[in-house]
Structure formats: C-alpha cells, structure tokens
Design a protein around this motif. Structure first.
Motif, short mmCIF file in Angstrom:
data_model
loop_
_atom_site.label_atom_id
_atom_site.label_comp_id
_atom_site.label_asym_id
_atom_site.label_seq_id
_atom_site.Cartn_x
_atom_site.Cartn_y
_atom_site.Cartn_z
N VAL A 3 36.88 45.81 30.87
CA VAL A 3 37.60 44.55 30.69
C VAL A 3 38.66 44.42 31.77
N PHE A 4 38.71 43.25 32.41
CA PHE A 4 39.71 42.95 33.42
C PHE A 4 40.68 41.93 32.83
N ASP A 68 32.67 43.66 32.43
CA ASP A 68 31.92 42.99 31.37
C ASP A 68 32.62 41.74 30.86
N ALA A 69 33.95 41.71 30.92
CA ALA A 69 34.69 40.57 30.39
C ALA A 69 36.00 40.40 31.15
N VAL A 70 36.35 39.15 31.42
CA VAL A 70 37.64 38.80 32.00
C VAL A 70 38.47 38.13 30.91
N VAL A 71 39.70 38.60 30.74
CA VAL A 71 40.61 38.01 29.76
C VAL A 71 41.84 37.48 30.50
N TYR A 72 42.15 36.21 30.27
CA TYR A 72 43.29 35.59 30.95
C TYR A 72 44.42 35.42 29.94
N THR A 73 45.45 36.26 30.08
CA THR A 73 46.60 36.20 29.18
C THR A 73 47.88 35.76 29.90
N ALA A 74 47.80 35.52 31.21
CA ALA A 74 49.00 35.12 31.97
C ALA A 74 49.44 33.73 31.57
#
Length: 216
Positions: A3-4, A68-74
C-alpha cells in the motif's frame, strides 16, 4: 498487500500505516522532508521524499512499482486557496493519473462529509475547500479504477472505540482518527467493496461488521 499512502506523515496516514504494518502489510508513501522519512523507517514504512505540488504524475507513478493500492489521505483542512487547490484538488488528480500509469487498480480517497461545517459561517476559503472536495470526488468516481471514496465526519483526536456507522449517507457527527484508519484498513482488505462512496461516523457497529454490511 503493498500500500502506498499519500499523506503518510499526516494524522490519519500515520495511523493507517501503523495499522497495516501491524497486519504484516508492506507500506510506503510520500513525505515532504527527509526527517519524516527517517521517522517512518523506524515504523517499517519506506517513504519517498518529494513535494506533492511539484511531483509529476509520471514521477509519482515511478514510485508505485508493485503497489496493490494507493490511498490518498493528504489534505489542506480548508486553508489558503492555493494550498487547497494544490493538495485537495490537483494532488488527487495527479495521484489518480499516476495510479493508472503504474497499473495500480485500487485507489482510495479520504474526502469529507458535504455537511461538515455547515451553519458555522464558513469563510470564502473554506467554501472553496468544500467545492474542490466535491469536484475531486466526482473526478475519482468517473475514473476506470477500482476506486473508493471515504467521507468521515468531524475528525477528533481520541482513542478509537472500534464501532462505527458506515454507509452511503450518514449524519454529520464526529469520529476518532483511529477509527477512520481502522476502517480504511478493513476496506482495503475487502475487494468486493469497490466504486462506492461511503460516509463514516461514530456508531454502534463493530468496524468489520460495518464494512461487510456494505458489500454489494
């Protein structure tokens, strides 16, 4: 799972990284400063250093090999317009393009409840923030990726209770950042939840049960 996390040094991003690494997942991300990268290394997170406003979609895509997955929390939290436009707007679009270029199909975005802050005499900058958030949600929702948009209610810094209310529409209340991160981790592990917008607040349902209830 690899995960990125874009925003991995932020409050929700750090908690999500900790949750995932405790599960044995491989976590990486993007940070602004080298000291942030070094601090995350001690937690088992391998971060890249770069300014989100300056990196290109192609340079960001080069960081996503094997992910496998990009998560954008910014997020800018409704500050100056130029920051909101760069982080909450252009940054998400750039990350979406990078995921597509790198053949990363899973993309999760932490957004905001549309009702948040209503009735509180919002400033013009804050109104701009909500408008950008809405437009970006639309952009993500029409992409071909296996996307997910999570809209939490007001974020608070207290211990999570492990119980939430999760669904297509929720009242604006509050929720601990720990519970947001834990919910995100469960959602990432449930591939049957895809191309959905889910709203999240504190509640009475255990997180894993609340996630499973949204499988369709």
């Amino acid at each position: 799972m690899k995960v990125f996390i874009i925003g991995v040094s932020g409050a929700v991003g750090r908690l999500l990284a900790r949750n995932l690494t405790e599960r044995g997942e491989d976590v990486s991300g993007l940070v602004r400063r080298d000291e942030q990268r070094m601090a995350l290394l001690t937690q088992g997170v391998d971060a890249h250093v770069g300014e989100l406003a300056d990196v290109t979609a192609s340079s960001l895509a080069s960081m996503l090999g094997g992910i496998d997955a990009v998560v954008y929390t910014a997020g800018s939290n409704g500050g100056a317009r130029e920051v909101t436009a760069a982080i909450d707007g252009e940054g998400v679009v750039k990350a979406l393009e990078a995921a597509s270029l790198a053949d990363v199909n899973r993309f999760a975005l932490v957004s905001v409840l549309p009702e948040a802050g209503r009735g509180q005499n919002l400033s013009d900058d804050e109104e701009f923030y909500f408008a950008v958030k809405k437009l970006v949600d639309v952009t993500v929702s029409v992409s071909d990726l296996d996307w997910l948009i999570l809209r939490p209610s007001m974020l608070v810094d207290r211990a999570g209770i492990g119980r939430i209310s999760l669904g297509p529409a929720q009242p604006h209340d509050e929720i601990a950042r720990e519970d947001v991160a834990a919910t995100l981790a469960e959602l990432l592990h449930e591939p049957r939840i895809r191309q959905q917008i889910l709203e999240l607040t504190q509640g009475s349902t255990p997180i894993i049960n609340a996630v499973r209830a949204n499988i369709r």
